[in-house]
Design a protein around this motif. Structure first.
Motif, mmCIF file in Angstrom:
data_model
loop_
_atom_site.group_PDB
_atom_site.id
_atom_site.type_symbol
_atom_site.label_atom_id
_atom_site.label_comp_id
_atom_site.label_asym_id
_atom_site.label_seq_id
_atom_site.Cartn_x
_atom_site.Cartn_y
_atom_site.Cartn_z
ATOM 1 N N HIS A 250 0.819 -1.224 0.000
ATOM 2 C CA HIS A 250 0.000 0.000 0.000
ATOM 3 C C HIS A 250 0.847 1.265 0.000
ATOM 4 C CE1 HIS A 250 -2.896 -3.075 1.363
ATOM 5 N NE2 HIS A 250 -3.779 -2.308 0.735
ATOM 6 N N LYS A 251 2.155 1.123 -0.170
ATOM 7 C CA LYS A 251 3.079 2.264 -0.179
ATOM 8 C C LYS A 251 2.940 3.124 1.075
ATOM 9 C CE LYS A 251 3.964 2.636 -5.078
ATOM 10 N NZ LYS A 251 3.479 1.281 -5.369
ATOM 11 N N LEU A 252 2.901 2.444 2.234
ATOM 12 C CA LEU A 252 2.791 3.169 3.505
ATOM 13 C C LEU A 252 3.988 2.819 4.384
ATOM 14 C CD1 LEU A 252 -0.969 2.526 4.328
ATOM 15 C CD2 LEU A 252 0.083 4.745 3.787
ATOM 16 N N PRO A 253 4.564 3.796 5.065
ATOM 17 C CA PRO A 253 5.682 3.481 5.962
ATOM 18 C C PRO A 253 5.203 2.711 7.202
ATOM 19 C CG PRO A 253 5.110 5.813 6.142
ATOM 20 C CD PRO A 253 4.258 5.240 5.034
ATOM 21 N N VAL A 254 6.054 1.793 7.666
ATOM 22 C CA VAL A 254 5.767 1.055 8.898
ATOM 23 C C VAL A 254 6.697 1.580 9.984
ATOM 24 C CG1 VAL A 254 5.870 -1.207 10.019
ATOM 25 C CG2 VAL A 254 4.933 -0.983 7.709
ATOM 26 N N ILE A 255 6.076 2.069 11.068
ATOM 27 C CA ILE A 255 6.840 2.607 12.204
ATOM 28 C C ILE A 255 6.835 1.547 13.301
ATOM 29 C CG2 ILE A 255 6.928 4.445 13.937
ATOM 30 C CD1 ILE A 255 5.130 6.106 11.993
ATOM 31 N N HIS A 256 8.014 1.203 13.821
ATOM 32 C CA HIS A 256 8.094 0.209 14.887
ATOM 33 C C HIS A 256 8.647 0.869 16.145
ATOM 34 C CE1 HIS A 256 9.524 -4.083 16.204
ATOM 35 N NE2 HIS A 256 8.441 -3.688 16.832
ATOM 36 N N ASP A 257 7.799 1.055 17.163
ATOM 37 C CA ASP A 257 8.265 1.582 18.449
ATOM 38 C C ASP A 257 8.677 0.377 19.281
ATOM 39 O OD1 ASP A 257 8.697 2.630 20.929
ATOM 40 O OD2 ASP A 257 6.643 3.354 21.254
ATOM 41 N N ILE A 258 10.007 0.150 19.391
ATOM 42 C CA ILE A 258 10.458 -1.033 20.138
ATOM 43 C C ILE A 258 10.687 -0.708 21.618
ATOM 44 C CG2 ILE A 258 11.447 -2.173 18.108
ATOM 45 C CD1 ILE A 258 14.242 -1.423 19.221
ATOM 46 N N GLY A 259 10.582 0.561 21.986
ATOM 47 C CA GLY A 259 10.635 0.942 23.406
ATOM 48 C C GLY A 259 12.011 0.854 24.023
ATOM 49 N N SER A 260 12.406 -0.382 24.392
ATOM 50 C CA SER A 260 13.578 -0.529 25.253
ATOM 51 C C SER A 260 14.914 -0.372 24.538
ATOM 52 C CB SER A 260 13.532 -1.875 25.944
ATOM 53 O OG SER A 260 12.362 -1.927 26.710
ATOM 54 N N GLY A 261 14.937 -0.546 23.244
ATOM 55 C CA GLY A 261 16.147 -0.211 22.516
ATOM 56 C C GLY A 261 17.324 -1.145 22.682
ATOM 57 N N ALA A 262 17.070 -2.454 22.672
ATOM 58 C CA ALA A 262 18.188 -3.398 22.762
ATOM 59 C C ALA A 262 19.014 -3.310 21.484
ATOM 60 C CB ALA A 262 17.644 -4.808 22.943
ATOM 61 N N LEU A 263 20.334 -3.253 21.636
ATOM 62 C CA LEU A 263 21.213 -3.320 20.466
ATOM 63 C C LEU A 263 21.778 -4.722 20.317
ATOM 64 C CD1 LEU A 263 23.225 0.039 20.585
ATOM 65 C CD2 LEU A 263 21.195 -0.517 19.246
ATOM 66 N N LEU A 264 21.674 -5.519 21.404
ATOM 67 C CA LEU A 264 22.157 -6.903 21.375
ATOM 68 C C LEU A 264 20.965 -7.831 21.591
ATOM 69 C CD1 LEU A 264 25.066 -6.553 23.969
ATOM 70 C CD2 LEU A 264 25.273 -6.480 21.481
ATOM 71 N N ASP A 265 21.176 -9.086 21.267
ATOM 72 C CA ASP A 265 20.143 -10.082 21.497
ATOM 73 C C ASP A 265 20.067 -10.369 23.013
ATOM 74 O OD1 ASP A 265 18.507 -12.213 21.642
ATOM 75 O OD2 ASP A 265 19.695 -13.528 20.339
ATOM 76 N N PHE A 266 18.932 -10.042 23.628
ATOM 77 C CA PHE A 266 18.832 -10.204 25.077
ATOM 78 C C PHE A 266 18.504 -11.621 25.518
ATOM 79 C CE2 PHE A 266 19.394 -6.435 27.800
ATOM 80 C CZ PHE A 266 19.960 -5.630 26.835
ATOM 81 N N SER A 267 18.344 -12.540 24.547
ATOM 82 C CA SER A 267 18.099 -13.922 24.988
ATOM 83 C C SER A 267 19.349 -14.456 25.685
ATOM 84 C CB SER A 267 17.678 -14.798 23.801
ATOM 85 O OG SER A 267 18.700 -14.842 22.845
ATOM 86 N N GLN A 268 20.533 -13.872 25.376
ATOM 87 C CA GLN A 268 21.750 -14.290 26.076
ATOM 88 C C GLN A 268 21.685 -13.954 27.571
ATOM 89 O OE1 GLN A 268 25.287 -11.767 25.098
ATOM 90 N NE2 GLN A 268 23.826 -10.605 23.897
ATOM 91 N N PHE A 269 20.815 -13.027 27.957
ATOM 92 C CA PHE A 269 20.651 -12.701 29.375
ATOM 93 C C PHE A 269 19.398 -13.369 29.942
ATOM 94 C CE2 PHE A 269 22.421 -8.755 27.349
ATOM 95 C CZ PHE A 269 23.725 -8.948 27.777
ATOM 96 N N GLY A 270 18.792 -14.240 29.137
ATOM 97 C CA GLY A 270 17.619 -14.966 29.621
ATOM 98 C C GLY A 270 16.295 -14.275 29.323
ATOM 99 N N PHE A 271 16.295 -13.257 28.445
ATOM 100 C CA PHE A 271 15.033 -12.591 28.119
ATOM 101 C C PHE A 271 14.556 -12.968 26.738
ATOM 102 C CE2 PHE A 271 16.971 -9.774 31.254
ATOM 103 C CZ PHE A 271 15.962 -9.791 32.182
ATOM 104 N N ARG A 272 13.293 -13.331 26.654
ATOM 105 C CA ARG A 272 12.740 -13.735 25.367
ATOM 106 C C ARG A 272 11.918 -12.607 24.763
ATOM 107 N NH1 ARG A 272 11.766 -17.152 29.135
ATOM 108 N NH2 ARG A 272 9.686 -16.266 29.347
ATOM 109 N N GLY A 273 11.941 -12.552 23.432
ATOM 110 C CA GLY A 273 10.987 -11.695 22.719
ATOM 111 C C GLY A 273 11.292 -10.212 22.765
ATOM 112 N N GLU A 274 12.501 -9.836 23.180
ATOM 113 C CA GLU A 274 12.817 -8.403 23.206
ATOM 114 C C GLU A 274 13.337 -7.986 21.828
ATOM 115 O OE1 GLU A 274 12.700 -4.774 24.735
ATOM 116 O OE2 GLU A 274 11.876 -6.586 25.604
ATOM 117 N N PRO A 275 12.654 -7.054 21.145
ATOM 118 C CA PRO A 275 13.092 -6.679 19.801
ATOM 119 C C PRO A 275 14.466 -6.009 19.821
ATOM 120 C CG PRO A 275 11.239 -5.310 20.513
ATOM 121 C CD PRO A 275 11.452 -6.327 21.576
#
Ligand SMILES: *Cc1c(COP(=O)(O)O)cnc(C)c1O
Length: 468
Positions: A250-275
């Motif tokens: 539809h030629k529309l931009p998708v905005i994703h507010d991920i909130g917490s701003g992880a730059l690394l994969d947080f599953s290494q710290f035991g957290f699931r599903g953090e973008p």
């Protein structure tokens, strides 16, 4: 009728003549003394007016003493360092993430001196103040462009104002978040001038809920990471990749507010599903919004990354100037981001990541070492090392438990609340969490270098009989 006792209150002028205040006028400022005297007199008047029985007024000397004490208190900074023994790593009340030493050093250096804020030192020409930090953000996330503003609320409001004022932004009913205090997405959106088009239901939103709502008024599709709650059970939401597909069609931009701003994969710290910011870009989000002082572990700021044309449009909106950050923030953010170039280094040097990575065994050893030292201080009757769980908090992953160890204190002769207050108002200030008849000092959020300060805070209390 008894005579009006308020008539006997001294005037500000009279109070200024009293010896303790006379000295303060010279030492601090005439204004500070007058304004504090007025405040204390106003409080006195209210007290007299609301008192059930007739009260005796304090003498001029007593009042002057009270005012002098108030002024002395106001001379110590209201913003003071606190030892966070609540266990909540991102405690908004305690300022979220502490900064890395590298970030502190770079912020201090540019604070003390003039700085190359908008001057390219190699060419001598004017430059964009956040260019260096934006380059780092592009490098670390793979985004085409980046922008830094005051906080994520600002990033969201600015993005919506620049891209969608007077038009509709489609958001799932399950993602209309409220973050502690005053952030509510529907209200932020209204203030930006964009029109919220809610789709789906609280627990289920499907792709065709979005696509059926698309019309000529649509400016963007928005996905919000529910960082402080989860919808569980009979629930469904649309994955980013599917929304991106619909946006493309539809030629529309998708905005994703991920909130917490992880730059690394947080599953290494035991957290699931953090973008992760870079993953969201890779999945095709046109804009990704996040905070700098949550999982990133940097200074308070809001970060927008994504397509160059969109970021440039956002940057050109007049509100961008109103939300821009200063040199202290840019220096601290730049230093923090450089640490992320080597993820292993970031884990060791960014305090938030370091606290998160600390093993439960390490915390247990420290708790067992600190407990007897705490028990030897005068205000503590008993101290034990106990296992417990805590949370990241501050709007970040509140449903996922982190294992931790605490020093559980039982006070001598005073109540737990009184012990908690004395420690909170002491020097250094120490904040724990009260559980029934114990005060828990949770080591998950205490930096190892603060262990001795923690005992010093307990020692500084002295005997329970001397506590305020
Ligand atoms: C925390 C958060 C915000 C607000 O960010 P601030 O930096 O506190 O302004 C917005 N959206 C989400 C999803 C968040 O988690």
């Amino acid at each position: 009728m008894s005579p009006n006792p308020l008539r006997n209150l001294p005037s500000v002028h009279e109070l200024l003549e009293s010896p303790p205040l006379k000295g303060l006028v010279d030492r601090i400022s005439h204004n500070a003394v007058v304004s504090t005297a007025r405040t204390v007199l106003d409080e006195m008047r209210r007290e007299v007016q609301t008192a059930a029985t007739e009260m005796t007024l304090p003498s001029v000397a007593d009042l002057a003493e009270r005012i002098a004490r108030r002024i002395a208190e106001s001379e110590t900074p209201a913003l003071r360092p606190v030892i966070n023994a609540t266990g909540i790593l991102l405690h908004t009340g305690l300022g979220r993430a502490p900064l890395a030493e590298e970030a502190i050093a770079e912020a201090a250096a540019v604070a003390r001196d003039y700085a190359s804020l908008e001057l390219d030192l190699s060419t001598g020409r004017r430059s964009r103040r956040s260019a260096a930090v934006e380059n780092l953000l592009r490098e670390l996330t793979g985004a085409e462009a980046a922008l830094v503003v005051n906080n994520n609320a600002g990033a969201t409001m600015l993005t919506l104002a620049a891209l969608a004022a007077g038009r509709e932004v489609i958001v799932s009913r399950g993602q209309l978040i409220e973050i502690g205090g005053s952030y509510r997405l529907p209200e932020v959106m209204a203030a930006s001038g964009a029109v919220l088009r809610e789709v789906g239901s609280t627990n289920k939103t499907r792709l065709d809920d979005y696509t059926r709502a698309i019309g000529d008024q649509t400016a963007a599709l928005m996905l919000v990471h529910p960082s402080n709650y989860v919808v569980m059970g009979f629930a469904e939401s649309v994955p980013l990749a599917e929304l991106v597909d619909a946006g493309r069609r539809h030629k529309l931009p998708v905005i994703h507010d991920i909130g917490s701003g992880a730059l690394l994969d947080f599953s290494q710290f035991g957290f699931r599903g953090e973008p992760v910011a870079g993953e969201s870009i890779k999945a095709g989000a046109d804009l990704v919004l996040f905070s700098g002082d949550k999982l990133l572990g940097g200074p308070q700021c809001g970060i927008v990354i994504g397509r160059k044309a969109l970021v440039e449009k956002i940057e050109q909106h007049p509100m961008a100037r109103a939300l821009r950050v200063g040199k202290l923030t840019l220096a601290a953010l730049g230093a923090t981001l450089r640490l992320y170039r080597d993820p292993e280094k970031a884990r060791l040097t960014v305090p938030l990541l370091h606290l998160l990575c600390t093993s439960a065994d390490n915390l247990k050893n420290r708790a067992e070492r600190l407990a007897p030292q705490a028990a030897a201080t005068p205000a503590v009757a008993e101290a034990k090392a106990v296992a417990d769980v805590t949370y990241l908090g501050g709007g970040s992953l509140p449903t996922q438990e982190l294992p931790t160890w605490c020093v559980a204190l039982q006070p001598r002769t005073i109540s737990v609340d009184r012990l908690a207050t004395a420690l909170r108002t002491g020097t250094p200030s120490l904040v724990g969490r009260v559980r029934q008849d114990r005060l828990l000092l949770d080591l998950r959020s205490v930096l190892p270098r603060q262990d001795t300060q923690l005992i010093a805070a307990l020692e500084a209390l002295g005997k329970p009989a001397d506590l305020p």
